[in-house]
Scaffold this active site. Structure first.
Site, PDB file in Angstrom:
ATOM      1  N   ASN A   1     112.745 -64.232  35.715  1.00 29.35           N
ATOM      2  CA  ASN A   1     111.954 -65.408  35.342  1.00 29.35           C
ATOM      3  C   ASN A   1     111.587 -66.317  36.506  1.00 29.35           C
ATOM      4  O   ASN A   1     110.547 -66.966  36.473  1.00 29.35           O
ATOM      5  CB  ASN A   1     112.633 -66.183  34.193  1.00 29.35           C
ATOM      6  CG  ASN A   1     114.001 -66.674  34.540  1.00 29.35           C
ATOM      7  OD1 ASN A   1     114.598 -66.264  35.530  1.00 29.35           O
ATOM      8  ND2 ASN A   1     114.532 -67.571  33.719  1.00 29.35           N
TER       9      ASN A   1
ATOM     10  N   GLU B   1     125.603 -67.342  36.324  1.00 28.22           N
ATOM     11  CA  GLU B   1     124.632 -68.306  35.780  1.00 28.22           C
ATOM     12  C   GLU B   1     124.006 -67.629  34.572  1.00 28.22           C
ATOM     13  O   GLU B   1     123.147 -66.759  34.712  1.00 28.22           O
ATOM     14  CB  GLU B   1     123.547 -68.626  36.830  1.00 28.22           C
ATOM     15  CG  GLU B   1     124.073 -69.326  38.067  1.00 28.22           C
ATOM     16  CD  GLU B   1     124.378 -70.797  37.827  1.00 28.22           C
ATOM     17  OE1 GLU B   1     124.071 -71.320  36.739  1.00 28.22           O
ATOM     18  OE2 GLU B   1     124.967 -71.421  38.727  1.00 28.22           O
TER      19      GLU B   1
ATOM     20  N   CYS C   1     116.195 -70.674  31.580  1.00 24.62           N
ATOM     21  CA  CYS C   1     117.525 -70.782  30.981  1.00 24.62           C
ATOM     22  C   CYS C   1     117.828 -72.202  30.525  1.00 24.62           C
ATOM     23  O   CYS C   1     118.670 -72.408  29.668  1.00 24.62           O
ATOM     24  CB  CYS C   1     118.571 -70.335  31.988  1.00 24.62           C
ATOM     25  SG  CYS C   1     118.395 -71.187  33.552  1.00 24.62           S
TER      26      CYS C   1
ATOM     27  N   GLU D   1     125.402 -73.418  41.601  1.00 22.55           N
ATOM     28  CA  GLU D   1     124.434 -73.062  42.642  1.00 22.55           C
ATOM     29  C   GLU D   1     123.673 -74.316  43.045  1.00 22.55           C
ATOM     30  O   GLU D   1     123.405 -75.184  42.223  1.00 22.55           O
ATOM     31  CB  GLU D   1     123.473 -71.986  42.130  1.00 22.55           C
ATOM     32  CG  GLU D   1     124.179 -70.649  41.979  1.00 22.55           C
ATOM     33  CD  GLU D   1     123.237 -69.478  41.715  1.00 22.55           C
ATOM     34  OE1 GLU D   1     122.197 -69.677  41.056  1.00 22.55           O
ATOM     35  OE2 GLU D   1     123.553 -68.370  42.175  1.00 22.55           O
TER      36      GLU D   1
HETATM   37  P1  NAD Z   1     119.293 -59.779  31.931  1.00 19.53           P
HETATM   38  O1  NAD Z   1     120.710 -60.154  31.769  1.00 19.53           O
HETATM   39  O2  NAD Z   1     118.730 -58.770  31.014  1.00 19.53           O
HETATM   40  O3  NAD Z   1     119.021 -59.241  33.404  1.00 19.53           O
HETATM   41  C1  NAD Z   1     119.323 -59.989  34.561  1.00 19.53           C
HETATM   42  C2  NAD Z   1     119.512 -59.032  35.719  1.00 19.53           C
HETATM   43  O4  NAD Z   1     120.641 -58.228  35.450  1.00 19.53           O
HETATM   44  C3  NAD Z   1     118.365 -58.065  35.979  1.00 19.53           C
HETATM   45  O5  NAD Z   1     118.265 -57.840  37.367  1.00 19.53           O
HETATM   46  C4  NAD Z   1     118.829 -56.800  35.286  1.00 19.53           C
HETATM   47  O6  NAD Z   1     118.264 -55.631  35.839  1.00 19.53           O
HETATM   48  C5  NAD Z   1     120.302 -56.863  35.602  1.00 19.53           C
HETATM   49  N1  NAD Z   1     121.185 -56.081  34.733  1.00 19.53           N
HETATM   50  C6  NAD Z   1     121.091 -55.827  33.406  1.00 19.53           C
HETATM   51  N2  NAD Z   1     122.146 -55.078  33.008  1.00 19.53           N
HETATM   52  C7  NAD Z   1     122.913 -54.874  34.112  1.00 19.53           C
HETATM   53  C8  NAD Z   1     124.137 -54.178  34.358  1.00 19.53           C
HETATM   54  N3  NAD Z   1     124.798 -53.545  33.392  1.00 19.53           N
HETATM   55  N4  NAD Z   1     124.611 -54.188  35.621  1.00 19.53           N
HETATM   56  C9  NAD Z   1     123.972 -54.818  36.611  1.00 19.53           C
HETATM   57  N5  NAD Z   1     122.827 -55.489  36.441  1.00 19.53           N
HETATM   58  C10 NAD Z   1     122.304 -55.515  35.203  1.00 19.53           C
HETATM   59  O7  NAD Z   1     118.483 -61.148  31.864  1.00 19.53           O
HETATM   60  P2  NAD Z   1     116.921 -61.383  32.008  1.00 19.53           P
HETATM   61  O8  NAD Z   1     116.253 -60.956  30.743  1.00 19.53           O
HETATM   62  O9  NAD Z   1     116.414 -60.808  33.293  1.00 19.53           O
HETATM   63  O10 NAD Z   1     116.908 -62.972  32.153  1.00 19.53           O
HETATM   64  C11 NAD Z   1     116.969 -63.808  31.067  1.00 19.53           C
HETATM   65  C12 NAD Z   1     118.357 -64.372  30.885  1.00 19.53           C
HETATM   66  O11 NAD Z   1     118.794 -64.954  32.099  1.00 19.53           O
HETATM   67  C13 NAD Z   1     118.385 -65.490  29.864  1.00 19.53           C
HETATM   68  O12 NAD Z   1     119.523 -65.373  29.061  1.00 19.53           O
HETATM   69  C14 NAD Z   1     118.466 -66.743  30.732  1.00 19.53           C
HETATM   70  O13 NAD Z   1     119.030 -67.852  30.091  1.00 19.53           O
HETATM   71  C15 NAD Z   1     119.286 -66.263  31.875  1.00 19.53           C
HETATM   72  N6  NAD Z   1     119.067 -67.101  33.049  1.00 19.53           N
HETATM   73  C16 NAD Z   1     120.071 -67.947  33.425  1.00 19.53           C
HETATM   74  C17 NAD Z   1     119.878 -68.787  34.504  1.00 19.53           C
HETATM   75  C18 NAD Z   1     120.956 -69.738  34.935  1.00 19.53           C
HETATM   76  O14 NAD Z   1     120.854 -70.274  36.034  1.00 19.53           O
HETATM   77  N7  NAD Z   1     121.978 -69.969  34.142  1.00 19.53           N
HETATM   78  C19 NAD Z   1     118.679 -68.748  35.226  1.00 19.53           C
HETATM   79  C20 NAD Z   1     117.687 -67.865  34.817  1.00 19.53           C
HETATM   80  C21 NAD Z   1     117.911 -67.028  33.726  1.00 19.53           C
END
Ligand code: NAD
Length: 495
Positions: free
Chosen positions: A165, A264, A298, A472
């Protein structure tokens, strides 16, 4: 509607791709084998096909980072700071190219992509400044006879996993403090948006970051990557931004090697508007808190609670703003919202809105899918959302504002905290006492008071409850990449 020139896109893309062999240690540039296909969500077309790393290649990246890391840990902080500062300057010099790349692979409007470049680059500038201010101190033993020195050392090889995102900012928010602390990194960007990270890391190379220090591994097989890499004994830390469910999986893996872990994770932010709020400020703040990044943030306002006395006027104001958003390809002029990231996201908005309306919510605007191609969904306002609607109980991650009414302060605090997640919260009121009292009682890591965009590089950003571990940004963000060690020095009395 005019679409801005695509020349910078091609330049940035080709720069990203032609240099990727320099930043992905041991990986082929344009793979002859399997590829990660990157799509433009506004047109539903493939804009790049880059190497889909194998597990062996990911482990090569670990080996390269391990080798480069020991030298970097011994590099003077001032040198590390100068390199980071130069990286910040290059990101800002190439701001337009980076922004176009973000828009192409992620979809947000150019104006927001430019803001992300400034936000993302600011982490690099911030940590170029923090790098030369490592904290350490001397401590006295209560019984005397010895003194202690507490020092901070680099935690070591760090694996950084980022979401789609904010393709630049989520990467720089991790890479910059890691480098400032003296660590080497292996970065795995989301397969949906790897190009911005590759290009940003190429700019880091041009800025003087030594080869092998930042390794980018692009892969469609995220779980194979983490299973192999997090089990490698050379790795000392994992920092992840993404969903809570993936975070949980990574924490389990991290437990095997007892890795330092920063998480995060997902949010479910309450945004609370009291009767005494300034209406314009509340509507504008809620609009930004909801619609930044098309709601795919998020810290997006997820559950909007409005007190009975102001609810009608608030919904009317928000509806007008949402209905006037221009939805189109983010490269065009005057666009307020681009596409969502993929087809699944559009389907999820349709499902959530249909469920809420079925349960009695009022649809004030939106609820439609504009003509394709591309993954578009209209900005939507739902009023009187019943508490049992799915939209009131899940992370929406899209342009749907779900408004619920409330009566009293105690009631809204109870409802706001009725979730396992605790990342962001928002309060709108003209009473300072009430603002601070409510902020104190909200179970979230951060609170926006009379404003909808609280993030910045100086803030200790992060969640409580199941929204995460660690912070962070700010000085705390550097500490995530440092281990505290102490020396106990025996002292002989001389008098
Ligand atoms: P996601 O968890 O599907 O993926 C995030 C990352 O993790 C991607 O690079 C993905 O390829 C990787 N990933 C997925 N499964 C994995 C595994 N088993 N091992 C290693 N890597 C893996 O999330 P998304 O759809 O990309 O992002 C949206 C989510 O992220 C939402 O829940 C949002 O709230 C959260 N988010 C949190 C913050 C924060 O700072 N707290 C910031 C941005 C997004």
């Amino acid at each position: 509607m005019t679409v801005t020139s695509t020349a910078p896109v091609r330049e940035a893309e080709s720069a990203a791709l032609s240099r990727s062999d320099a930043v992905i240690a041991g990986l082929p540039t344009l793979a002859t084998g399997p590829t990660v296909e990157v799509r433009d969500p506004a047109t539903d077309t493939v804009i790049a096909a880059i190497a889909d790393a194998t597990v062996a290649q990911a482990l090569d990246a670990v080996a390269t980072a391990d080798e480069a890391g020991s030298q970097w840990a011994r590099t003077p902080a001032r040198t590390r700071a100068d390199v980071l500062r130069r990286w910040y300057e290059l990101l800002m010099e190439r701001r337009e190219d980076v922004a176009v790349l973000i828009t192409r692979e992620m979809g947000k409007p150019l104006v927001e992509a430019r803001a992300e470049v400034a936000y993302g680059a600011d982490f690099v500038r911030w940590y170029s400044e923090e790098a030369v201010r490592p904290r350490g101190d001397a401590r006295e033993l209560p019984l005397g006879g010895a003194q202690m020195i507490a020092r901070r050392a680099p935690v070591g090889l760090s694996v950084l996993i980022t979401p789609w995102n904010f393709p630049l900012a989520m990467a720089t928010r991790k890479i910059a403090p890691a480098l400032a602390a003296g660590c080497s990194v292996v970065v795995k960007p989301a397969a949906l948006t790897p190009l911005t990270t590759i290009f940003a890391v190429e700019l880091a190379r041009q800025a003087g970051v030594p080869d092998g220090l930042i390794n980018v591994v692009t892969t469609n097989s995220a779980s194979q990557f983490s299973e192999a890499v997090l089990r490698d004994p050379r790795v000392r830390k994992v920092s992840f931004t993404g969903s809570t469910s993936v975070g949980r999986t990574l924490l389990r893996l991290a437990a095997e090697n007892i890795l330092r872990s920063s998480m995060e994770l997902g949010g479910n932010a309450p945004l609370i508007v009291f009767d005494d709020a300034d209406l314009d400020r509340a509507v504008t703040g809620a609009f930004h808190a909801k619609m930044r990044n098309g709601g795919q943030s998020c810290i997006a306002a997820n559950r909007i609670f409005v007190q009975d006395g102001i609810a009608d006027a608030f919904v009317e104001g928000l509806t007008e703003k949402m209905a006037n958003v221009v939805v189109a390809n983010g490269l065009a002029d005057g666009v307020g919202m681009g596409p969502l990231i993929d087809e699944r996201a559009v389907a999820s908005m349709s499902r959530l809105v249909a469920d809420a309306v079925d349960r009695g919510a009022a649809l004030h605007t939106g609820g439609t899918q504009p003509e394709g191609p591309g993954y578009f969904y209209a900005p939507t306002v739902l009023g009187d959302v019943p508490p049992d609607a799915e939209v009131a109980n899940t992370e929406i991650f899209g342009p749907v504002a779900a408004v619920q009414r409330f009566g009293t302060e105690n009631e809204v605090i109870r409802r706001a905290n009725d979730t396992e997640l605790g990342l962001a919260g928002y309060v709108f009121t003209e009473s300072l006492d009430r603002a601070l009292n409510v902020a104190d009682r909200l179970e979230t890591g951060l609170v926006g008071i009379n404003q909808g965009v609280p993030s910045n590089a100086a803030a200790p950003f992060g969640g409580i409850k199941q929204s995460g571990l660690g912070r962070e940004g700010s000085a705390e963000g550097l500490e995530e990449y440092q281990s505290i060690r102490f020396y106990n020095i025996a002292r002989r009395a001389t008098h």
